[in-house]
Design a protein around this motif. Structure first.
Motif, PDB file in Angstrom:
ATOM      1  N   LEU A  86       0.806  -1.088   0.077  1.00 38.23           N
ATOM      2  CA  LEU A  86      -0.029   0.133   0.058  1.00 38.23           C
ATOM      3  C   LEU A  86       0.824   1.093   0.210  1.00 38.23           C
ATOM      4  CD1 LEU A  86      -2.603  -0.755   2.610  1.00 38.23           C
ATOM      5  CD2 LEU A  86      -2.941  -1.026   0.240  1.00 38.23           C
ATOM      6  N   SER A  87       0.351   2.217  -0.664  1.00 42.29           N
ATOM      7  CA  SER A  87       1.091   3.482  -0.764  1.00 42.29           C
ATOM      8  C   SER A  87       0.928   4.089   0.818  1.00 42.29           C
ATOM      9  CB  SER A  87       0.637   4.387  -1.831  1.00 42.29           C
ATOM     10  OG  SER A  87      -0.679   4.937  -1.339  1.00 42.29           O
ATOM     11  N   THR A  88       1.705   4.939   1.025  1.00 48.72           N
ATOM     12  CA  THR A  88       1.597   5.847   2.481  1.00 48.72           C
ATOM     13  C   THR A  88       0.334   6.434   2.607  1.00 48.72           C
ATOM     14  OG1 THR A  88       4.156   6.116   2.355  1.00 48.72           O
ATOM     15  CG2 THR A  88       2.778   7.438   3.781  1.00 48.72           C
ATOM     16  N   LYS A  89      -0.160   6.963   1.522  1.00 50.33           N
ATOM     17  CA  LYS A  89      -1.303   7.649   1.529  1.00 50.33           C
ATOM     18  C   LYS A  89      -2.433   6.646   1.668  1.00 50.33           C
ATOM     19  CE  LYS A  89      -3.636  11.626   1.302  1.00 50.33           C
ATOM     20  NZ  LYS A  89      -3.476  12.798   2.350  1.00 50.33           N
ATOM     21  N   VAL A  90      -2.527   5.666   1.003  1.00 53.39           N
ATOM     22  CA  VAL A  90      -3.453   4.860   1.114  1.00 53.39           C
ATOM     23  C   VAL A  90      -3.675   3.984   2.554  1.00 53.39           C
ATOM     24  CG1 VAL A  90      -4.337   2.419   0.320  1.00 53.39           C
ATOM     25  CG2 VAL A  90      -3.861   4.211  -1.283  1.00 53.39           C
ATOM     26  N   ALA A  91      -2.440   4.003   3.126  1.00 50.78           N
ATOM     27  CA  ALA A  91      -2.218   3.304   4.481  1.00 50.78           C
ATOM     28  C   ALA A  91      -2.776   4.309   5.478  1.00 50.78           C
ATOM     29  CB  ALA A  91      -0.827   3.037   4.796  1.00 50.78           C
ATOM     30  N   GLU A  92      -2.412   5.709   5.386  1.00 47.79           N
ATOM     31  CA  GLU A  92      -2.966   6.693   6.148  1.00 47.79           C
ATOM     32  C   GLU A  92      -4.608   6.755   6.024  1.00 47.79           C
ATOM     33  OE1 GLU A  92      -3.468  11.548   6.415  1.00 47.79           O
ATOM     34  OE2 GLU A  92      -1.644  10.590   5.010  1.00 47.79           O
ATOM     35  N   LEU A  93      -5.113   6.804   4.776  1.00 47.14           N
ATOM     36  CA  LEU A  93      -6.524   6.740   4.460  1.00 47.14           C
ATOM     37  C   LEU A  93      -7.214   5.565   5.261  1.00 47.14           C
ATOM     38  CD1 LEU A  93      -6.633   7.981   0.898  1.00 47.14           C
ATOM     39  CD2 LEU A  93      -7.592   9.326   2.954  1.00 47.14           C
ATOM     40  N   THR A  94      -6.613   4.187   5.132  1.00 51.47           N
ATOM     41  CA  THR A  94      -7.017   2.984   5.589  1.00 51.47           C
ATOM     42  C   THR A  94      -7.491   3.228   7.199  1.00 51.47           C
ATOM     43  OG1 THR A  94      -6.191   1.753   3.757  1.00 51.47           O
ATOM     44  CG2 THR A  94      -6.668   0.725   5.846  1.00 51.47           C
ATOM     45  N   GLU A 136      -8.918   2.486  -3.074  1.00 49.91           N
ATOM     46  CA  GLU A 136      -8.030   2.983  -4.209  1.00 49.91           C
ATOM     47  C   GLU A 136      -8.056   4.751  -3.709  1.00 49.91           C
ATOM     48  OE1 GLU A 136      -8.236   1.298  -8.333  1.00 49.91           O
ATOM     49  OE2 GLU A 136     -10.269   1.061  -7.490  1.00 49.91           O
ATOM     50  N   PHE A 137      -6.956   5.262  -4.127  1.00 49.52           N
ATOM     51  CA  PHE A 137      -6.713   6.726  -4.213  1.00 49.52           C
ATOM     52  C   PHE A 137      -5.837   7.077  -5.615  1.00 49.52           C
ATOM     53  CE2 PHE A 137      -4.531  10.599  -2.946  1.00 49.52           C
ATOM     54  CZ  PHE A 137      -5.674  11.440  -2.885  1.00 49.52           C
ATOM     55  N   ALA A 138      -6.489   7.973  -6.299  1.00 39.05           N
ATOM     56  CA  ALA A 138      -5.847   8.413  -7.544  1.00 39.05           C
ATOM     57  C   ALA A 138      -5.995   9.741  -7.618  1.00 39.05           C
ATOM     58  CB  ALA A 138      -6.932   7.728  -8.627  1.00 39.05           C
ATOM     59  N   PRO A 139      -5.000  10.759  -7.195  1.00 39.41           N
ATOM     60  CA  PRO A 139      -4.716  12.067  -7.359  1.00 39.41           C
ATOM     61  C   PRO A 139      -4.898  12.351  -8.748  1.00 39.41           C
ATOM     62  CG  PRO A 139      -2.920  11.168  -6.000  1.00 39.41           C
ATOM     63  CD  PRO A 139      -3.782   9.938  -6.656  1.00 39.41           C
ATOM     64  N   GLN A 140      -5.843  13.184  -8.932  1.00 34.94           N
ATOM     65  CA  GLN A 140      -5.976  13.645 -10.439  1.00 34.94           C
ATOM     66  C   GLN A 140      -5.981  15.035 -10.670  1.00 34.94           C
ATOM     67  OE1 GLN A 140      -9.511  11.363 -11.228  1.00 34.94           O
ATOM     68  NE2 GLN A 140      -8.675   9.628 -11.602  1.00 34.94           N
ATOM     69  N   GLY A 141      -5.002  15.787 -10.392  1.00 37.34           N
ATOM     70  CA  GLY A 141      -5.046  17.232 -10.560  1.00 37.34           C
ATOM     71  C   GLY A 141      -5.697  17.922  -9.257  1.00 37.34           C
ATOM     72  N   ARG A 142      -6.668  18.679  -9.986  1.00 40.82           N
ATOM     73  CA  ARG A 142      -7.488  19.525  -8.818  1.00 40.82           C
ATOM     74  C   ARG A 142      -8.310  18.585  -8.092  1.00 40.82           C
ATOM     75  NH1 ARG A 142      -9.953  24.352 -11.778  1.00 40.82           N
ATOM     76  NH2 ARG A 142     -11.553  23.766 -10.482  1.00 40.82           N
TER      77      ARG A 142
END
Length: 166
Positions: free
Chosen positions: A3-11, A29-35
């Motif tokens: 898991l990415s660090t961000k997904v682990a934090e969100l989990t 799933e977390f996908a940063p998409q610009g704004r």
């Protein structure tokens, strides 16, 4: 599958909110998409509910969406705007951990690999086959044409179940 660090934090933030709705968290799933980013949460029936053939309902998804929205508002872990989606994992479910695959030994899975495996011009980064076994370090698959593969868990970028209509 790490898991990415961000997904682990969100989990860590989201899991208690999902549990409060009497369903299990399958994955995030977390996908940063610009704004505007996309946060997709997959929920599953609790093991005791599965034994009674209870499935995730639209009402379950709505309850989790409401609960998680409140938690995210308080913690504010995502910068900027985001879209929140809540869904069941579906028939072709993505695996978020090695442990999830253990319940699907004997079924067909598809793997996308970090590094290609095989020899010469038979190197491949995608492998589909029956999951023969899984241990703490590898999975063993047999493709439709009988080719056998041993894949290190650390080499799996993405894995999902392949739906087969019985």
């Amino acid at each position: 599958m790490k898991l990415s660090t961000k997904v682990a934090e969100l989990t860590t933030i989201i899991a208690p909110a999902v549990a409060a709705c009497d369903v299990a968290l399958w994955g995030i799933e977390f996908a940063p998409q610009g704004r505007r980013s996309l946060l997709r949460i997959y929920i599953e029936s609790l093991p005791e509910d599965k034994a009674q053939d209870k499935q995730v309902t639209i009402e379950d998804c709505a309850a989790v969406n409401h609960q998680v929205s409140g938690v995210l508002e308080v913690h504010d872990p995502i910068a900027g705007e985001y879209i929140l989606e809540v869904s069941s994992p579906g028939f072709d479910r993505m695996f978020f951990s090695d442990e999830q695959m253990q319940d699907y030994v004997g079924q067909t899975i598809s793997l996308r690999l970090i590094q290609a495996i095989g020899q010469g011009d038979k190197k491949r980064r995608k492998v589909t086959g029956k999951l023969d076994s899984i241990d703490s370090e590898t999975v063993q698959l047999t493709s439709v044409d009988g080719e056998q593969f041993e894949v290190a868990l650390s080499n799996i970028d993405k894995a999902n179940l392949v739906f087969e209509d019985a």
